[in-house]
Design a protein around this motif. Structure first.
Motif, PDB file in Angstrom:
ATOM      1  N   GLU A   1      -3.375 -16.096  24.821  1.00  0.00           N
ATOM      2  CA  GLU A   1      -4.221 -17.018  24.837  1.00  0.00           C
ATOM      3  C   GLU A   1      -4.082 -17.917  25.932  1.00  0.00           C
ATOM      4  N   LYS A   2      -2.857 -18.622  26.039  1.00  0.00           N
ATOM      5  CA  LYS A   2      -2.240 -19.565  26.963  1.00  0.00           C
ATOM      6  C   LYS A   2      -2.069 -18.830  28.204  1.00  0.00           C
TER       7      LYS A   2
ATOM      8  N   ASP B   1     -15.318 -22.906  32.422  1.00  0.00           N
ATOM      9  CA  ASP B   1     -14.953 -23.536  31.094  1.00  0.00           C
ATOM     10  C   ASP B   1     -13.353 -23.786  31.011  1.00  0.00           C
ATOM     11  N   ALA B   2     -12.548 -22.904  31.531  1.00  0.00           N
ATOM     12  CA  ALA B   2     -11.226 -23.129  31.486  1.00  0.00           C
ATOM     13  C   ALA B   2     -10.687 -24.261  32.287  1.00  0.00           C
TER      14      ALA B   2
ATOM     15  N   ARG C   1      -7.304 -17.913  33.872  1.00  0.00           N
ATOM     16  CA  ARG C   1      -8.741 -18.122  34.243  1.00  0.00           C
ATOM     17  C   ARG C   1      -8.741 -19.457  35.108  1.00  0.00           C
ATOM     18  N   VAL C   2      -7.659 -20.359  34.967  1.00  0.00           N
ATOM     19  CA  VAL C   2      -7.776 -21.522  35.714  1.00  0.00           C
ATOM     20  C   VAL C   2      -7.375 -21.190  37.375  1.00  0.00           C
TER      21      VAL C   2
ATOM     22  N   ALA D   1     -11.687 -27.526  30.035  1.00  0.00           N
ATOM     23  CA  ALA D   1     -10.703 -27.707  29.243  1.00  0.00           C
ATOM     24  C   ALA D   1      -9.619 -27.994  29.527  1.00  0.00           C
ATOM     25  N   GLU D   2      -8.767 -27.852  30.770  1.00  0.00           N
ATOM     26  CA  GLU D   2      -7.780 -28.310  31.324  1.00  0.00           C
ATOM     27  C   GLU D   2      -7.931 -29.660  31.597  1.00  0.00           C
TER      28      GLU D   2
ATOM     29  N   SER E   1      -3.583 -16.384  29.244  1.00  0.00           N
ATOM     30  CA  SER E   1      -5.184 -16.048  29.605  1.00  0.00           C
ATOM     31  C   SER E   1      -5.928 -17.133  30.409  1.00  0.00           C
ATOM     32  N   ARG E   2      -5.646 -18.364  29.637  1.00  0.00           N
ATOM     33  CA  ARG E   2      -6.261 -19.671  29.820  1.00  0.00           C
ATOM     34  C   ARG E   2      -5.789 -19.934  31.389  1.00  0.00           C
TER      35      ARG E   2
ATOM     36  N   GLN F   1      -7.844 -32.025  28.651  1.00  0.00           N
ATOM     37  CA  GLN F   1      -6.533 -32.047  28.148  1.00  0.00           C
ATOM     38  C   GLN F   1      -5.752 -33.308  28.989  1.00  0.00           C
TER      39      GLN F   1
END
Length: 452
Positions: free
Chosen positions: A268-269, A434-435, A275-276, A438-439, A271-272, A442
């Motif tokens: 998942e990390k 979305d990615a 995506r970024v 989210a970043e 993948s994220r 954070q």
């Protein structure tokens, strides 16, 4: 003050400015006042010296020059406002005519923001690579994690690549000890190439208590460029033991109970992160499209200043690590002309993007709040290791606060543009922001923690 403006190109104008002598009087009085504070004349108190005495002591020409140097920027600013110019960079000034008692005539060439016709970002479509994750990438993440939890165990055998050794070193040139050339009990990973050239090759096959010598070329100090004989003694040999890849390892190295859960989280990390990367690729392609469509010109003076600034930053960075531009060029196998050309290309592209985003910000009447500006100051101050107020005061003193404000405004215009463009991957799937959001959240939370 009278001024006229002549357009030299879409990005450069020449202002012709005439300042009647009477308008120079305030600058002239100030010049006399400041020079009077600096000179000492017997019989007169500092700051109370008559103008005629100052003329006699330092020369009327010196005072006039001081007054003109102060009056020129003020009158350029007034002419810029009068003609509603959006200037960029520093003006190039030439005094065309000035005699004591007569008008001051000068020209100022300066870059200006070009008028751009922008396409609607909503019409921009970009395609990025499809997101694909290979299991080998997860394996690499697991491998790095195992390396972090590895332990070292002393072994009674000769050193091999990948082992860790404790060693003593002593370098000599023609039998003479090299200053700073000896060290005791250094820990070194065999094969890491972290120390002297030739050391790793010399260590392979040596056990605890063994010693040998090898030749290496010194790169610094009094003997730079000379060959040195280096004696190396091995004290201990240790091998790295990696933990077993099981559920116990997952519990030790993460918050997960099983290795499968750990792998899923790492997937998942990765993948994220990808995506970024997709969004950043889309950003670059969208900017490229918009710059081309708007036919954004690059103001030569601004590009020149940007190249100088980037080159100075390179030199400063090299100096911090104890290297010179000459050494860098040799290592990269490039000439200074090649570096200049690369910097000019990057600076040109950067300046064009800035102009585009400024125009977008104007079109949308983008505003920057005190909070947004303050947050950027706090963020930059943290990166510079300074207190925010101290950092801000330094910015104001150097005249760079406006540039930071401009960066924040351009950042908002860029974010707004990204919301409007259409992004798809090569398989035709829509890519959302979305990615990136989210970043960003954070990062904001992380900054928020620092704030308190």
């Amino acid at each position: 003050m009278k001024s006229t403006v002549e357009t030299l190109s879409p990005t450069r104008v020449r202002l012709a400015i005439e300042v009647p002598f009477v308008e120079l009087e305030p600058s002239l009085k100030k010049a006399y006042r400041e020079i009077g504070q600096q000179v000492q004349v017997p019989g007169f108190r500092r700051g109370k010296i008559p103008a005629a005495v100052i003329d006699q002591r330092v020369g009327r020409g010196t005072v006039l020059n001081e007054a003109v140097q102060e009056a020129i920027p003020q009158n350029i600013l007034a002419a810029v406002r009068e003609h509603d110019l959006k200037t960029l960079g520093r003006p190039e000034v030439e005094i065309t005519e000035f005699n004591d008692g007569d008008s001051l005539n000068f020209t100022a060439e300066v870059d200006v923001r070009p008028e751009l016709t922008l396409p609607d970002p909503a019409t921009v479509e970009v395609t990025v690579d499809e997101l694909q994750i290979d299991e080998s990438e997860i394996d690499e993440q697991i491998k790095n994690l195992r390396e972090r939890f590895a332990t070292l165990k002393t072994v009674e055998r000769a050193a091999a690549e990948g082992d860790y050794v404790q060693i003593d070193l002593n370098a000599t040139v023609d039998g003479e000890d090299v200053p700073g050339g000896s060290a005791s009990n250094i820990s070194h990973e065999v094969g890491s190439k972290q120390l002297l050239p030739g050391l790793d090759e010399a260590l392979v096959g040596l056990a605890a208590g063994d010693d040998t010598t090898f030749t290496t070329q010194l790169v610094g100090g009094d003997f730079a460029g000379r060959d040195a004989e280096v004696a190396v003694t091995v004290r201990t040999v240790k091998e790295k033991e990696l933990p077993e890849l099981d559920d116990d390892f997952a519990q030790m190295a993460s918050e997960f109970d099983t290795i499968d859960e750990l792998r899923a989280d790492l997937r998942e990390k990765v993948s994220r992160g990808k995506r970024v990367e997709q969004i950043y690729a889309a950003r670059d392609k969208a900017l490229e499209q918009l710059v081309a469509a708007a036919e954004v010109p690059a103001p030569e003076g601004v590009v020149r200043e940007e190249v100088e600034s980037r080159k100075q930053a390179m030199v400063d960075q090299l100096e911090r690590i104890g290297a010179s531009m000459e050494e860098y060029l040799a290592a990269e196998e490039k000439t200074e002309e090649q570096i200049d050309a690369e910097l000019a290309e990057a600076a040109t592209e950067g300046v064009k993007i800035q102009l585009l985003l400024d125009t977008l910000a104007d079109a949308e009447d983008t505003q920057v709040s005190d909070d947004e500006f303050g947050h950027e100051i706090v963020h930059r101050a943290q990166r510079a290791g300074m207190a925010p107020q101290q950092y801000y005061d330094q910015l104001v003193r150097s005249g760079a606060a406006g540039a930071v404000f401009g960066d924040v405004r351009r950042g908002k215009a860029l974010a707004s543009m990204m919301e409007k463009i259409s992004i798809k991957d090569s398989a035709g799937n829509e890519v959302t922001l979305d990615a990136l959001r989210a970043e960003s959240e954070q990062t904001h939370d992380h900054d928020h923690d620092h704030d308190h």
